[in-house]
Scaffold this motif. Structure first.
Motif, PDB file in Angstrom:
ATOM      1  N   UNK A 151       0.960  -1.168  -0.027  1.00 28.06           N
ATOM      2  CA  UNK A 151      -0.152  -0.034  -0.082  1.00 28.06           C
ATOM      3  C   UNK A 151       0.706   1.327  -0.004  1.00 28.06           C
ATOM      4  N   UNK A 152       1.794   1.323  -0.925  1.00 27.03           N
ATOM      5  CA  UNK A 152       2.755   2.339  -1.065  1.00 27.03           C
ATOM      6  C   UNK A 152       2.577   3.074  -2.249  1.00 27.03           C
ATOM      7  N   UNK A 153       1.725   4.187  -2.250  1.00 30.06           N
ATOM      8  CA  UNK A 153       1.428   4.819  -3.633  1.00 30.06           C
ATOM      9  C   UNK A 153       2.470   5.497  -4.245  1.00 30.06           C
ATOM     10  N   UNK A 154       3.595   5.976  -3.588  1.00 23.08           N
ATOM     11  CA  UNK A 154       4.739   6.551  -4.119  1.00 23.08           C
ATOM     12  C   UNK A 154       5.309   5.421  -5.048  1.00 23.08           C
ATOM     13  N   UNK A 155       5.751   4.104  -4.533  1.00 29.09           N
ATOM     14  CA  UNK A 155       6.284   3.024  -5.392  1.00 29.09           C
ATOM     15  C   UNK A 155       5.329   2.842  -6.607  1.00 29.09           C
ATOM     16  N   UNK A 156       3.831   2.567  -6.100  1.00 31.62           N
ATOM     17  CA  UNK A 156       2.994   2.196  -7.353  1.00 31.62           C
ATOM     18  C   UNK A 156       3.210   3.391  -8.478  1.00 31.62           C
ATOM     19  N   UNK A 157       3.079   4.758  -8.077  1.00 27.45           N
ATOM     20  CA  UNK A 157       3.117   5.812  -9.238  1.00 27.45           C
ATOM     21  C   UNK A 157       4.293   5.437  -9.901  1.00 27.45           C
ATOM     22  N   UNK A 158       5.555   5.546  -9.303  1.00 26.73           N
ATOM     23  CA  UNK A 158       6.880   5.448 -10.097  1.00 26.73           C
ATOM     24  C   UNK A 158       7.045   4.297 -10.974  1.00 26.73           C
ATOM     25  N   UNK A 159       6.296   3.291 -10.583  1.00 25.13           N
ATOM     26  CA  UNK A 159       6.438   1.818 -11.212  1.00 25.13           C
ATOM     27  C   UNK A 159       5.476   1.654 -12.285  1.00 25.13           C
ATOM     28  N   UNK A 160       4.356   2.558 -12.158  1.00 26.38           N
ATOM     29  CA  UNK A 160       3.536   2.502 -13.557  1.00 26.38           C
ATOM     30  C   UNK A 160       4.207   3.232 -14.575  1.00 26.38           C
ATOM     31  N   UNK A 161       4.849   4.199 -14.206  1.00 24.99           N
ATOM     32  CA  UNK A 161       5.677   4.908 -15.324  1.00 24.99           C
ATOM     33  C   UNK A 161       6.720   4.111 -15.952  1.00 24.99           C
ATOM     34  N   UNK A 162       7.607   3.488 -14.835  1.00 19.26           N
ATOM     35  CA  UNK A 162       8.794   2.949 -15.299  1.00 19.26           C
ATOM     36  C   UNK A 162       8.311   1.566 -15.967  1.00 19.26           C
ATOM     37  N   UNK A 163       6.973   0.970 -15.534  1.00 17.76           N
ATOM     38  CA  UNK A 163       6.512  -0.199 -16.248  1.00 17.76           C
ATOM     39  C   UNK A 163       6.104   0.075 -17.655  1.00 17.76           C
ATOM     40  N   UNK A 164       5.455   1.214 -17.953  1.00 24.60           N
ATOM     41  CA  UNK A 164       4.713   1.567 -19.430  1.00 24.60           C
ATOM     42  C   UNK A 164       6.195   1.999 -19.911  1.00 24.60           C
ATOM     43  N   UNK A 165       7.175   2.365 -19.527  1.00 27.89           N
ATOM     44  CA  UNK A 165       8.159   2.684 -20.242  1.00 27.89           C
ATOM     45  C   UNK A 165       9.156   1.474 -20.640  1.00 27.89           C
ATOM     46  N   UNK A 166       8.800   0.269 -20.103  1.00 27.52           N
ATOM     47  CA  UNK A 166       9.601  -0.799 -20.647  1.00 27.52           C
ATOM     48  C   UNK A 166       8.628  -1.811 -21.248  1.00 27.52           C
ATOM     49  N   UNK A 167       7.663  -1.190 -21.722  1.00 27.48           N
ATOM     50  CA  UNK A 167       6.547  -2.128 -22.390  1.00 27.48           C
ATOM     51  C   UNK A 167       5.477  -2.562 -21.894  1.00 27.48           C
ATOM     52  N   UNK A 168       5.263  -2.469 -20.448  1.00 24.74           N
ATOM     53  CA  UNK A 168       4.084  -3.140 -19.940  1.00 24.74           C
ATOM     54  C   UNK A 168       2.720  -2.140 -20.167  1.00 24.74           C
ATOM     55  N   UNK A 169       1.850  -2.794 -20.854  1.00 20.15           N
ATOM     56  CA  UNK A 169       0.568  -2.165 -21.075  1.00 20.15           C
ATOM     57  C   UNK A 169      -0.331  -2.068 -19.856  1.00 20.15           C
ATOM     58  N   UNK A 170      -1.192  -1.173 -19.804  1.00 23.03           N
ATOM     59  CA  UNK A 170      -2.082  -0.788 -18.784  1.00 23.03           C
ATOM     60  C   UNK A 170      -3.009  -1.950 -18.199  1.00 23.03           C
ATOM     61  N   UNK A 171      -3.384  -2.804 -19.167  1.00 25.84           N
ATOM     62  CA  UNK A 171      -4.260  -3.993 -18.654  1.00 25.84           C
ATOM     63  C   UNK A 171      -3.365  -4.732 -17.644  1.00 25.84           C
ATOM     64  N   UNK A 172      -2.099  -5.139 -18.083  1.00 24.37           N
ATOM     65  CA  UNK A 172      -1.075  -5.997 -17.623  1.00 24.37           C
ATOM     66  C   UNK A 172      -0.621  -5.259 -16.124  1.00 24.37           C
ATOM     67  N   UNK A 173      -0.387  -4.079 -16.044  1.00 24.29           N
ATOM     68  CA  UNK A 173       0.002  -3.234 -14.924  1.00 24.29           C
ATOM     69  C   UNK A 173      -1.413  -3.395 -13.956  1.00 24.29           C
ATOM     70  N   UNK A 174      -2.711  -2.996 -14.427  1.00 19.75           N
ATOM     71  CA  UNK A 174      -3.703  -3.125 -13.531  1.00 19.75           C
ATOM     72  C   UNK A 174      -4.072  -4.551 -13.003  1.00 19.75           C
ATOM     73  N   UNK A 175      -3.698  -5.600 -13.762  1.00 23.34           N
ATOM     74  CA  UNK A 175      -3.782  -7.270 -13.288  1.00 23.34           C
ATOM     75  C   UNK A 175      -3.134  -7.173 -12.031  1.00 23.34           C
ATOM     76  N   UNK A 176      -2.056  -6.666 -12.161  1.00 21.74           N
ATOM     77  CA  UNK A 176      -1.008  -6.868 -10.760  1.00 21.74           C
ATOM     78  C   UNK A 176      -1.697  -6.323  -9.586  1.00 21.74           C
ATOM     79  N   UNK A 177      -2.716  -5.787  -9.519  1.00 21.68           N
ATOM     80  CA  UNK A 177      -3.530  -5.319  -8.264  1.00 21.68           C
ATOM     81  C   UNK A 177      -4.548  -6.484  -7.919  1.00 21.68           C
ATOM     82  N   UNK A 178      -4.714  -7.423  -8.890  1.00 25.97           N
ATOM     83  CA  UNK A 178      -5.935  -8.360  -8.634  1.00 25.97           C
ATOM     84  C   UNK A 178      -5.383  -9.624  -8.268  1.00 25.97           C
ATOM     85  N   UNK A 179      -6.184 -10.630  -8.509  1.00 24.29           N
ATOM     86  CA  UNK A 179      -6.237 -12.003  -8.035  1.00 24.29           C
ATOM     87  C   UNK A 179      -5.180 -12.712  -9.255  1.00 24.29           C
ATOM     88  N   UNK A 180      -4.386 -13.798  -8.744  1.00 28.15           N
ATOM     89  CA  UNK A 180      -3.199 -14.448  -9.663  1.00 28.15           C
ATOM     90  C   UNK A 180      -4.123 -14.796 -11.124  1.00 28.15           C
TER      91      UNK A 180
END
Length: 186
Positions: free
Chosen positions: A77-106
């Protein structure tokens, strides 16, 4: 922060400790979390090599590293880390659906992301991985990747302690990027 609690805001350049002057122009001076950690210069110096290994030299590769970091940031529950790594994740090719899935069930994740997220969850819940979880991670990212996954979780749990305890503000460039392109919803 309540008035009875000490405040450790990010240090400005003119407050930067002389003991770690050379680190200001690198990773430590670029992010508010490290500017807060600079209140303890010797720790920043000691942390430097470990951070470089976890962030730059990881056997996980960029995308899997971001998967592990995002799952850890979410679980902590660290919004700072989530925010920074959404941007970094996008920069290395993760799309938003994949990023969002990481908050949910396996079962809502890509299979390889679920392997990593399950390992993160197990480490955070009990500090250990079962034999099957170890084998699954090794099959996906190698023995080196298994150890780097554990190190990455440890690194970002520590940073979550810092950002949450001291209410570290999201860096301006990250906040501006997320205002232009809001983070995905789970």
């Amino acid at each position: 922060m309540p008035p009875s609690m000490p405040s450790y805001p990010p240090l400005d350049d003119d407050e930067w400790p002389a003991a770690i002057a050379e680190l200001r122009s690198g990773f430590a001076g670029r992010l508010n979390v490290y500017r807060v950690l600079a209140h303890r210069p010797e720790l920043v110096r000691a942390w430097s090599d470990f951070r470089n290994h976890v962030v730059v030299e990881t056997a996980l590769g960029r995308q899997f590293s971001e998967v592990v970091i995002l799952r850890t940031g979410h679980a902590m529950e660290a919004p700072y880390e989530w925010a920074h790594h959404v941007v970094r994740g996008r920069a290395c090719g993760l799309d938003d659906a994949r990023i969002a899935s990481l908050r949910g069930p396996l079962d809502a994740m890509l299979p390889e992301d679920a392997v990593l997220a399950e390992a993160v969850d197990a480490l955070l819940a009990g500090g250990t991985l079962s034999g099957r979880q170890q084998r699954d991670v090794v099959e996906l990212v190698s023995t080196e990747g298994l150890f780097d996954l554990m190190a990455t979780v440890a690194h970002y749990v520590f940073l979550a302690f810092i950002v949450k305890s001291f209410d570290v503000p999201i860096d301006e460039d990250i906040a501006a990027e997320l205002q232009r392109n809001p983070p995905p919803e789970a």
